[in-house]
Design a protein around this motif. Sequence first.
Motif, PDB file in Angstrom:
ATOM      1  N   THR A  16      77.962  46.488 112.904  1.00 30.11           N
ATOM      2  CA  THR A  16      78.281  47.530 113.875  1.00 30.11           C
ATOM      3  C   THR A  16      77.294  48.679 113.791  1.00 30.11           C
ATOM      4  OG1 THR A  16      80.632  46.960 113.688  1.00 30.11           O
ATOM      5  CG2 THR A  16      80.102  49.096 114.667  1.00 30.11           C
ATOM      6  N   VAL A  17      76.962  49.083 112.582  1.00 28.76           N
ATOM      7  CA  VAL A  17      76.001  50.173 112.391  1.00 28.76           C
ATOM      8  C   VAL A  17      74.646  49.803 112.979  1.00 28.76           C
ATOM      9  CG1 VAL A  17      74.667  51.430 110.642  1.00 28.76           C
ATOM     10  CG2 VAL A  17      77.153  51.217 110.425  1.00 28.76           C
ATOM     11  N   ARG A  18      74.212  48.577 112.783  1.00 30.48           N
ATOM     12  CA  ARG A  18      72.935  48.144 113.366  1.00 30.48           C
ATOM     13  C   ARG A  18      72.972  48.244 114.889  1.00 30.48           C
ATOM     14  NH1 ARG A  18      73.348  44.151 109.271  1.00 30.48           N
ATOM     15  NH2 ARG A  18      74.091  42.595 110.768  1.00 30.48           N
ATOM     16  N   SER A  19      74.092  47.838 115.480  1.00 29.49           N
ATOM     17  CA  SER A  19      74.234  47.925 116.938  1.00 29.49           C
ATOM     18  C   SER A  19      74.239  49.376 117.403  1.00 29.49           C
ATOM     19  CB  SER A  19      75.530  47.233 117.377  1.00 29.49           C
ATOM     20  OG  SER A  19      75.531  45.865 117.066  1.00 29.49           O
ATOM     21  N   LEU A  20      74.966  50.233 116.688  1.00 25.41           N
ATOM     22  CA  LEU A  20      75.010  51.656 117.042  1.00 25.41           C
ATOM     23  C   LEU A  20      73.625  52.273 116.988  1.00 25.41           C
ATOM     24  CD1 LEU A  20      78.253  52.688 115.105  1.00 25.41           C
ATOM     25  CD2 LEU A  20      77.953  52.846 117.587  1.00 25.41           C
ATOM     26  N   ASN A  21      72.861  51.936 115.966  1.00 21.19           N
ATOM     27  CA  ASN A  21      71.521  52.499 115.838  1.00 21.19           C
ATOM     28  C   ASN A  21      70.611  52.045 116.972  1.00 21.19           C
ATOM     29  OD1 ASN A  21      72.286  53.854 113.512  1.00 21.19           O
ATOM     30  ND2 ASN A  21      71.526  52.275 112.135  1.00 21.19           N
ATOM     31  N   VAL A  22      70.725  50.780 117.362  1.00 17.37           N
ATOM     32  CA  VAL A  22      69.958  50.278 118.507  1.00 17.37           C
ATOM     33  C   VAL A  22      70.326  51.064 119.769  1.00 17.37           C
ATOM     34  CG1 VAL A  22      69.654  48.306 120.061  1.00 17.37           C
ATOM     35  CG2 VAL A  22      69.569  47.970 117.591  1.00 17.37           C
ATOM     36  N   ASN A  23      71.600  51.439 119.868  1.00 20.84           N
ATOM     37  CA  ASN A  23      72.096  52.174 121.044  1.00 20.84           C
ATOM     38  C   ASN A  23      71.899  53.687 120.922  1.00 20.84           C
ATOM     39  OD1 ASN A  23      72.878  49.730 122.116  1.00 20.84           O
ATOM     40  ND2 ASN A  23      75.018  49.908 121.454  1.00 20.84           N
ATOM     41  N   GLN A  24      71.093  54.109 119.951  1.00 27.20           N
ATOM     42  CA  GLN A  24      70.661  55.499 119.781  1.00 27.20           C
ATOM     43  C   GLN A  24      71.733  56.430 119.234  1.00 27.20           C
ATOM     44  OE1 GLN A  24      66.868  55.925 122.679  1.00 27.20           O
ATOM     45  NE2 GLN A  24      68.759  56.715 123.541  1.00 27.20           N
ATOM     46  N   PHE A  25      72.813  55.862 118.669  1.00 19.30           N
ATOM     47  CA  PHE A  25      73.800  56.665 117.952  1.00 19.30           C
ATOM     48  C   PHE A  25      73.323  56.884 116.520  1.00 19.30           C
ATOM     49  CE2 PHE A  25      76.336  54.364 121.149  1.00 19.30           C
ATOM     50  CZ  PHE A  25      77.057  55.400 121.720  1.00 19.30           C
ATOM     51  N   GLU A  26      73.615  58.064 115.972  1.00 18.07           N
ATOM     52  CA  GLU A  26      73.424  58.275 114.546  1.00 18.07           C
ATOM     53  C   GLU A  26      74.675  57.776 113.825  1.00 18.07           C
ATOM     54  OE1 GLU A  26      71.746  61.775 111.565  1.00 18.07           O
ATOM     55  OE2 GLU A  26      72.400  62.282 113.594  1.00 18.07           O
ATOM     56  N   THR A  27      74.553  57.306 112.602  1.00 21.52           N
ATOM     57  CA  THR A  27      75.706  56.715 111.917  1.00 21.52           C
ATOM     58  C   THR A  27      75.793  57.144 110.460  1.00 21.52           C
ATOM     59  OG1 THR A  27      74.388  54.745 111.414  1.00 21.52           O
ATOM     60  CG2 THR A  27      75.779  54.644 113.373  1.00 21.52           C
ATOM     61  N   THR A  28      77.033  57.220 109.984  1.00 22.26           N
ATOM     62  CA  THR A  28      77.318  57.448 108.567  1.00 22.26           C
ATOM     63  C   THR A  28      78.559  56.632 108.217  1.00 22.26           C
ATOM     64  OG1 THR A  28      76.361  59.675 108.480  1.00 22.26           O
ATOM     65  CG2 THR A  28      78.052  59.156 106.840  1.00 22.26           C
ATOM     66  N   ILE A  29      78.587  56.069 107.014  1.00 20.46           N
ATOM     67  CA  ILE A  29      79.764  55.359 106.519  1.00 20.46           C
ATOM     68  C   ILE A  29      80.354  56.148 105.357  1.00 20.46           C
ATOM     69  CG2 ILE A  29      80.643  53.222 105.511  1.00 20.46           C
ATOM     70  CD1 ILE A  29      78.242  51.783 106.745  1.00 20.46           C
ATOM     71  N   LEU A  30      81.652  56.406 105.413  1.00 23.70           N
ATOM     72  CA  LEU A  30      82.368  57.081 104.336  1.00 23.70           C
ATOM     73  C   LEU A  30      83.431  56.143 103.783  1.00 23.70           C
ATOM     74  CD1 LEU A  30      82.884  60.641 105.912  1.00 23.70           C
ATOM     75  CD2 LEU A  30      81.013  59.862 104.435  1.00 23.70           C
ATOM     76  N   GLU A  31      83.657  56.210 102.488  1.00 19.70           N
ATOM     77  CA  GLU A  31      84.633  55.321 101.854  1.00 19.70           C
ATOM     78  C   GLU A  31      86.071  55.774 102.109  1.00 19.70           C
ATOM     79  OE1 GLU A  31      84.104  52.465 100.198  1.00 19.70           O
ATOM     80  OE2 GLU A  31      81.957  52.603 100.648  1.00 19.70           O
ATOM     81  N   THR A  32      86.323  57.087 102.078  1.00 17.65           N
ATOM     82  CA  THR A  32      87.693  57.602 102.189  1.00 17.65           C
ATOM     83  C   THR A  32      87.739  58.818 103.113  1.00 17.65           C
ATOM     84  OG1 THR A  32      87.520  59.195 100.362  1.00 17.65           O
ATOM     85  CG2 THR A  32      88.120  56.910  99.799  1.00 17.65           C
ATOM     86  N   LYS A  33      88.938  59.128 103.583  1.00 13.73           N
ATOM     87  CA  LYS A  33      89.103  60.287 104.453  1.00 13.73           C
ATOM     88  C   LYS A  33      88.846  61.601 103.725  1.00 13.73           C
ATOM     89  CE  LYS A  33      94.142  60.786 103.868  1.00 13.73           C
ATOM     90  NZ  LYS A  33      95.454  60.768 104.586  1.00 13.73           N
TER      91      LYS A  33
END
Length: 210
Positions: A16-33
């Motif tokens: 999903t992150v790879r797809s978001l990056n292709v679509n020009q979104f910036e991304t971050t993954i967090l483990e917990t709220k």
Amino acid sequence: MDLYQETIINRTIDRTVRSLNVNQFETTILETKEEVIPFLERMLPQNATIALGGSMTLESCGVVDWLRTADVKLIDRYAENVNRDAAFHQGFNADVFICSSNALTVEGELINTDGTGNRVGPMIFGPKKVFVIIGINKLVFNQEEGIKRIKHVAAPANCERLGKNTPCRQIGECINCHVQDRICGATVIMHRSHTPKRIHVVIVKETLGY
């Protein structure tokens, strides 16, 4: 969650992150709220004007209460006696807009259904920066699953929370009703961020919101 399930979920998130990056979104993954507020502390400019989309995800992460004491100018849609219509319009001119999303596809698309459009509007245009905080429960494989999730999960739960007199609240799924209390006014699919990295998608590996 066992190790095997976690492995599959992590692979899906990575895709999903790879797809978001292709679509020009910036991304971050967090483990917990619990990591959401420290993340926003690092990312939000001091004295920035902040607007919010209505979101149980933000409330469950403590974001709303934190922003009230942070070094920012919060347009507080939840404040007592606030003119909510005026607050919604002010949101278009905010420096930063923070919200969640009803669904995120593995193809890197955000899917949302709004009543008035006060959330999807600023997501599309206005604020210089948008942060979208999303729990993994909202991750779906395609647009069809995203729409289904809205109709069977998000809309009925929100109608119950808001005390709306709608059929979905009673039977647990959307029937495309025409009652006055209907909260589904516009469905928007964001295929990409027109301005590269204007929209920052933050995936939290927990169940958050509806």
